[in-house]
Design a protein around this motif. Sequence first.
Motif, short mmCIF file in Angstrom:
data_model
loop_
_atom_site.label_atom_id
_atom_site.label_comp_id
_atom_site.label_asym_id
_atom_site.label_seq_id
_atom_site.Cartn_x
_atom_site.Cartn_y
_atom_site.Cartn_z
N SER A 54 -39.48 1.83 -27.98
CA SER A 54 -40.33 1.54 -29.14
C SER A 54 -41.48 0.60 -28.78
O SER A 54 -42.36 0.36 -29.60
CB SER A 54 -39.49 0.90 -30.25
OG SER A 54 -39.01 -0.35 -29.82
N SER A 85 -46.16 0.23 -36.35
CA SER A 85 -45.04 0.80 -35.60
C SER A 85 -43.70 0.09 -35.86
O SER A 85 -42.66 0.75 -35.97
CB SER A 85 -45.34 0.75 -34.09
OG SER A 85 -46.57 1.38 -33.82
N LEU A 86 -43.73 -1.24 -35.95
CA LEU A 86 -42.47 -1.98 -36.10
C LEU A 86 -41.69 -1.56 -37.34
O LEU A 86 -40.46 -1.53 -37.33
CB LEU A 86 -42.75 -3.49 -36.13
CG LEU A 86 -41.55 -4.43 -35.95
CD1 LEU A 86 -41.97 -5.67 -35.17
CD2 LEU A 86 -40.96 -4.87 -37.27
N PHE A 136 -41.46 1.45 -38.45
CA PHE A 136 -40.74 2.67 -38.09
C PHE A 136 -39.50 2.36 -37.25
O PHE A 136 -38.48 3.04 -37.36
CB PHE A 136 -41.67 3.66 -37.38
CG PHE A 136 -42.45 4.51 -38.34
CD1 PHE A 136 -43.29 3.92 -39.27
CD2 PHE A 136 -42.33 5.90 -38.32
CE1 PHE A 136 -44.00 4.69 -40.18
CE2 PHE A 136 -43.03 6.68 -39.24
CZ PHE A 136 -43.87 6.08 -40.16
N VAL A 137 -39.59 1.34 -36.39
CA VAL A 137 -38.42 0.91 -35.62
C VAL A 137 -37.32 0.47 -36.60
O VAL A 137 -36.15 0.88 -36.49
CB VAL A 137 -38.76 -0.26 -34.68
CG1 VAL A 137 -37.54 -0.67 -33.88
CG2 VAL A 137 -39.90 0.10 -33.74
N MET A 138 -37.72 -0.32 -37.58
CA MET A 138 -36.72 -0.83 -38.53
C MET A 138 -36.15 0.28 -39.39
O MET A 138 -34.95 0.30 -39.66
CB MET A 138 -37.34 -1.94 -39.38
CG MET A 138 -37.66 -3.16 -38.53
SD MET A 138 -38.07 -4.62 -39.47
CE MET A 138 -36.51 -4.96 -40.27
N GLY A 188 -35.77 3.47 -38.56
CA GLY A 188 -34.83 4.23 -37.73
C GLY A 188 -33.51 3.51 -37.58
O GLY A 188 -32.43 4.08 -37.77
N ALA A 189 -33.58 2.22 -37.26
CA ALA A 189 -32.36 1.44 -37.02
C ALA A 189 -31.54 1.27 -38.30
O ALA A 189 -30.32 1.44 -38.30
CB ALA A 189 -32.74 0.08 -36.44
N ILE A 190 -32.23 0.96 -39.40
CA ILE A 190 -31.52 0.69 -40.65
C ILE A 190 -30.88 1.97 -41.20
O ILE A 190 -29.76 1.94 -41.72
CB ILE A 190 -32.47 0.02 -41.67
CG1 ILE A 190 -32.78 -1.42 -41.21
CG2 ILE A 190 -31.87 0.02 -43.07
CD1 ILE A 190 -33.87 -2.12 -42.00
#
Lengths: 138, 143
Positions: free
Chosen positions: B21, B42-43, B45-47, B49-51
């Motif tokens: 990421s 972008s961050l 989208f990281v969160m 996906g993870a959540i």
Amino acid sequence: MTIVNFTPLPALLGGILIGLASTILLVGVGRIFGISGIIGGLFNFDKGDRLWRIIILVGLLVGAFFMHLLANTPDKISALPSSYLIIGGLLMGFGTRLGSGCTSGHGVCGLSRFSIRSIIATVSFMAAGVVTVYFLNI
Amino acid sequence: MKARFFYFLAAFLFGAGLELSQMTDPQKVQGFLNLTRSWDPSLIFVMIGAILVNSIVYYTWIKKKETPLFSPKFLIPTSKDITPKLIIGSILFGIGWGIAGFCPGPALSGLFRGQSEVFIVVASMLSGMLIYNVIFERILEKS
């Protein structure tokens, strides 16, 4: 405000890997994947509680290196001058311990369980980060 | 032994996810925090996906289980107290996050680059944690 450098796909895929990682830790050994707590716990002077924390640290590095080779991520990152890194690092280390968590423990794991403490913490550190970047004009 | 494998596997995937990421790059992080000017979302989208993964498995499976697979009990925080420690600590962390462009996970996983900047931020972070443990926690215990 303009949108720049947006990389939605690697971000989403990376996020899914992070979600799988924290789910595996919770299902396997019942722990929250909160990195500041895991690493900060190395300073708790309880030697019997150290090995798993070191395994996590090694795993993070090996996993990142593996993905670096696989996805051809940059060899070098461009960071700010040392004064920024030292002051920022000290605040980040101290603050995550005082606030019982960071982006992983509160931002990812806590929000996934709709923990009220983690929601408050995440809003606080994100707002503080936005204000800091605004005033320092980074 | 199985527990140790789970620790390693989880950390391996976590480190791989951070690297993919690009949250290990302080410019991506500061680009996210630069909300008022030119913003890199972008961050988020990281969160997301993870959540998504965490929440789905947590609410459909983990919540119904008595114990984890290789450990006697779940160690999930249950406190709902909104304390000054929580808020002040999170604000201090956010300021440091903005200044350095690193949070604890990406700082540590980025060590593999062998780059002096990453060592400086990790050494400073560990010092901050040590200061908290050695000084602050003892003062709080006494009061």
